[in-house]
Design a protein around this motif. Structure first.
Motif, short mmCIF file in Angstrom:
data_model
loop_
_atom_site.label_atom_id
_atom_site.label_comp_id
_atom_site.label_asym_id
_atom_site.label_seq_id
_atom_site.Cartn_x
_atom_site.Cartn_y
_atom_site.Cartn_z
N GLU A 1 -12.08 13.23 25.40
CA GLU A 1 -11.83 14.41 24.57
C GLU A 1 -11.46 14.07 23.12
OE1 GLU A 1 -9.72 17.72 26.55
OE2 GLU A 1 -8.25 17.58 24.95
N ALA A 2 -10.88 12.88 22.91
CA ALA A 2 -10.49 12.46 21.56
C ALA A 2 -11.70 12.18 20.68
CB ALA A 2 -9.58 11.23 21.63
N TYR A 3 -12.88 11.99 21.29
CA TYR A 3 -14.09 11.63 20.55
C TYR A 3 -15.12 12.76 20.50
CZ TYR A 3 -12.14 6.98 20.95
OH TYR A 3 -11.31 5.90 20.85
N CYS A 4 -15.27 13.49 21.59
CA CYS A 4 -16.44 14.37 21.74
C CYS A 4 -16.11 15.85 21.87
CB CYS A 4 -17.26 13.94 22.95
SG CYS A 4 -17.86 12.25 22.83
N SER A 5 -14.84 16.23 21.77
CA SER A 5 -14.49 17.65 21.82
C SER A 5 -14.54 18.24 20.41
CB SER A 5 -13.08 17.83 22.38
OG SER A 5 -12.14 17.29 21.46
N GLY A 6 -14.42 19.54 20.31
CA GLY A 6 -14.36 20.18 18.99
C GLY A 6 -13.22 19.62 18.14
N ASN A 7 -12.09 19.34 18.79
CA ASN A 7 -10.97 18.74 18.06
C ASN A 7 -11.20 17.27 17.74
OD1 ASN A 7 -9.40 21.04 17.95
ND2 ASN A 7 -8.30 20.60 19.86
N GLY A 8 -11.94 16.58 18.61
CA GLY A 8 -12.11 15.14 18.45
C GLY A 8 -13.24 14.74 17.53
N ILE A 9 -14.34 15.52 17.52
CA ILE A 9 -15.53 15.12 16.77
C ILE A 9 -15.23 14.82 15.29
CG2 ILE A 9 -17.72 16.03 15.86
CD1 ILE A 9 -18.31 17.07 18.72
N PRO A 10 -14.43 15.63 14.58
CA PRO A 10 -14.17 15.28 13.16
C PRO A 10 -13.57 13.89 13.00
CG PRO A 10 -13.48 17.53 13.61
CD PRO A 10 -13.82 16.91 14.95
N ASN A 11 -12.64 13.51 13.88
CA ASN A 11 -12.04 12.17 13.81
C ASN A 11 -13.07 11.09 14.12
OD1 ASN A 11 -9.49 13.25 13.25
ND2 ASN A 11 -9.08 13.52 15.44
N PHE A 12 -13.91 11.37 15.13
CA PHE A 12 -14.93 10.40 15.51
C PHE A 12 -15.94 10.22 14.37
CE2 PHE A 12 -18.63 9.37 18.56
CZ PHE A 12 -18.34 8.02 18.53
N VAL A 13 -16.30 11.31 13.71
CA VAL A 13 -17.24 11.23 12.59
C VAL A 13 -16.66 10.35 11.48
CG1 VAL A 13 -18.36 12.54 10.74
CG2 VAL A 13 -18.36 13.43 13.08
N ARG A 14 -15.37 10.57 11.16
CA ARG A 14 -14.76 9.76 10.10
C ARG A 14 -14.74 8.28 10.48
NH1 ARG A 14 -12.00 14.81 9.23
NH2 ARG A 14 -10.54 14.48 10.94
N LEU A 15 -14.52 8.01 11.77
CA LEU A 15 -14.52 6.63 12.26
C LEU A 15 -15.92 6.02 12.15
CD1 LEU A 15 -12.45 4.80 13.86
CD2 LEU A 15 -13.57 5.60 15.93
N LEU A 16 -16.95 6.79 12.52
CA LEU A 16 -18.32 6.29 12.49
C LEU A 16 -18.78 6.03 11.06
CD1 LEU A 16 -20.06 8.60 15.13
CD2 LEU A 16 -19.67 6.14 15.34
N ILE A 17 -18.35 6.90 10.16
CA ILE A 17 -18.83 6.82 8.78
C ILE A 17 -18.35 5.53 8.10
CG2 ILE A 17 -18.27 7.83 6.51
CD1 ILE A 17 -19.15 10.52 7.59
N GLU A 18 -17.19 5.01 8.55
CA GLU A 18 -16.67 3.76 7.97
C GLU A 18 -17.68 2.62 8.10
OE1 GLU A 18 -12.93 2.76 9.79
OE2 GLU A 18 -12.01 4.65 9.17
N ASP A 19 -18.47 2.65 9.20
CA ASP A 19 -19.42 1.55 9.44
C ASP A 19 -20.83 1.84 8.94
OD1 ASP A 19 -17.52 0.05 10.70
OD2 ASP A 19 -17.92 0.92 12.67
N LYS A 20 -21.01 2.97 8.30
CA LYS A 20 -22.37 3.33 7.86
C LYS A 20 -22.61 2.84 6.43
CE LYS A 20 -23.78 6.03 11.38
NZ LYS A 20 -23.18 5.22 12.43
N ASN A 21 -23.87 2.72 6.12
CA ASN A 21 -24.28 2.35 4.76
C ASN A 21 -23.72 3.38 3.76
OD1 ASN A 21 -25.68 2.18 2.38
ND2 ASN A 21 -27.66 1.76 3.34
N PRO A 22 -22.88 2.93 2.80
CA PRO A 22 -22.23 3.89 1.89
C PRO A 22 -23.24 4.77 1.14
CG PRO A 22 -21.36 1.67 1.56
CD PRO A 22 -22.49 1.55 2.52
N GLU A 23 -24.40 4.20 0.84
CA GLU A 23 -25.39 4.99 0.09
C GLU A 23 -25.93 6.12 0.97
OE1 GLU A 23 -28.56 2.73 -1.84
OE2 GLU A 23 -29.63 4.65 -1.97
N GLU A 24 -26.18 5.80 2.26
CA GLU A 24 -26.67 6.83 3.17
C GLU A 24 -25.63 7.94 3.32
OE1 GLU A 24 -27.24 5.73 7.28
OE2 GLU A 24 -28.38 7.55 7.70
N VAL A 25 -24.36 7.54 3.38
CA VAL A 25 -23.29 8.53 3.51
C VAL A 25 -23.24 9.40 2.26
CG1 VAL A 25 -20.79 8.84 3.72
CG2 VAL A 25 -21.93 7.05 5.05
#
Ligand code: ZN
Length: 328
Positions: free
Chosen positions: A185-209
């Motif tokens: 639930e911490a990753y994939c619920s409505g409450n969790g997804i925003p946190n998971f997205v921020r976590l995922l974005i850290e590892d993404k290509n900054p230009e793509e972000v």
């Protein structure tokens, strides 16, 4: 012979929805109000009593009901027939069963909303032919309701299928609303997804972000990310959001695989706002990845045909079939 009638109550932290329905699953009347949170521990029960009386005034048939079923977000205390320290209502205990029975003289039954929902699926939805059936909601939280060999699973406190708190990340990068780390639930619920997205974005290509539609939609402010915006951006073709919802799907698939291996259902129906608003964008990645994790035979996985009314249907089923779970 005339159909039997009952009242079903979907008690949520935001709204209370009640319906008059018959044992063939036809809903005859519906009412909705904002949940009363400030009128004392008995405020919610009093509000439901008032709503049922309103329903009875609107439709005289509602005076001859066989029972009242309530599906509520937990945590519940089924032995005492009420809510225990509910997240959205500021009281230690909110009694429901006793005040309703005392005021209306009608047998009243209470169950966790997801267990209620799976009863709705079994009696009025896609689960009629299934003895082994799971319902999973992907919404503000993640929850489940499950039948194994025709028995509804309840547990010692009524929390046998708190599947949203399965640990899917041993490293526990994200904190769950329950206070523990690494829960689904911490990753994939409505409450969790925003946190998971921020976590995922850290590892993404900054230009793509930087150039993504998602970042534009949140005005470059990652605190404004919501599940809705991520799926909307993906629908509009944003490559970053498309990859993110695939990664959400991978974790959902891990959770679904745990459900499949623990309970061996022949059908899983899926509901909750995230699923109902995004359909295949949620279901397809789960179907693609679940085989990588499940040892058991993977069952059919579908969106619930009962839609946003699944808990209401379940509350009606609970009123008609109270013996399906052991009274505590
Ligand atoms: Zn948790």
């Amino acid at each position: 012979m005339a159909n039997r009638l009952a009242v079903g109550v979907d008690l949520g932290g935001t709204n209370i929805r009640i319906a008059l329905g018959n044992d063939e699953g036809q809903i005859l009347e519906k009412l909705m109000e904002r949940t009363e949170k400030t009128k004392g521990p008995e405020g919610v029960a009093n509000q439901i009593i008032k709503m049922i009386r309103l329903l009875q005034a609107k439709d005289p048939q509602a005076k001859n009901i066989v029972g009242i079923g309530i599906g509520s977000a937990g945590p519940l205390d089924l032995k005492r027939g009420g809510l225990m320290k509910p997240t959205n209502i500021p009281y230690d205990f909110v009694p429901l069963v006793e005040p309703l029975q005392d005021a209306l003289g009608i047998p009243t039954y209470l169950l966790n909303d997801c267990s209620t929902a799976v009863m709705g699926e079994k009696h009025f939805g896609a689960g009629k032919e299934h003895e082994n059936l799971a319902y999973i909601t992907l919404s503000t939280g993640i929850g489940g309701g499950i039948y194994v060999d025709g028995h509804l699973l309840i547990g010692k406190d009524g929390n046998a299928t708190e599947i949203g708190h399965f640990t899917i990340d041993y490293d526990g990068l994200l904190l769950c609303g329950c206070g523990k780390r690494g829960h689904w639930e911490a990753y994939c619920s409505g409450n969790g997804i925003p946190n998971f997205v921020r976590l995922l974005i850290e590892d993404k290509n900054p230009e793509e972000v930087e150039t993504s539609l998602l970042l534009k939609m949140v005005e470059r402010d990652l605190s404004k990310v919501t599940a809705k915006k991520v799926y909307e951006a993906a629908k509009a073709g944003d490559p970053l959001s498309t990859r993110i919802i695939e990664e959400i799907g991978v974790l959902n698939a891990v959770g679904f695989a745990c459900v499949i291996d623990a309970y061996d259902p022949s059908l899983i129906t899926v509901g909750g706002a995230i699923t109902l608003n995004n359909g295949d964008l949620v279901i397809d990645p789960i179907k693609r990845h679940v085989k990588e994790h499940a040892r058991n035979r993977v069952p059919e996985i579908i969106v619930t045909p009962l839609g946003g009314d699944v808990v209401i249907y379940g509350a009606l089923a609970l009123a008609f079939h109270p013996n399906e779970w052991k009274q505590m």
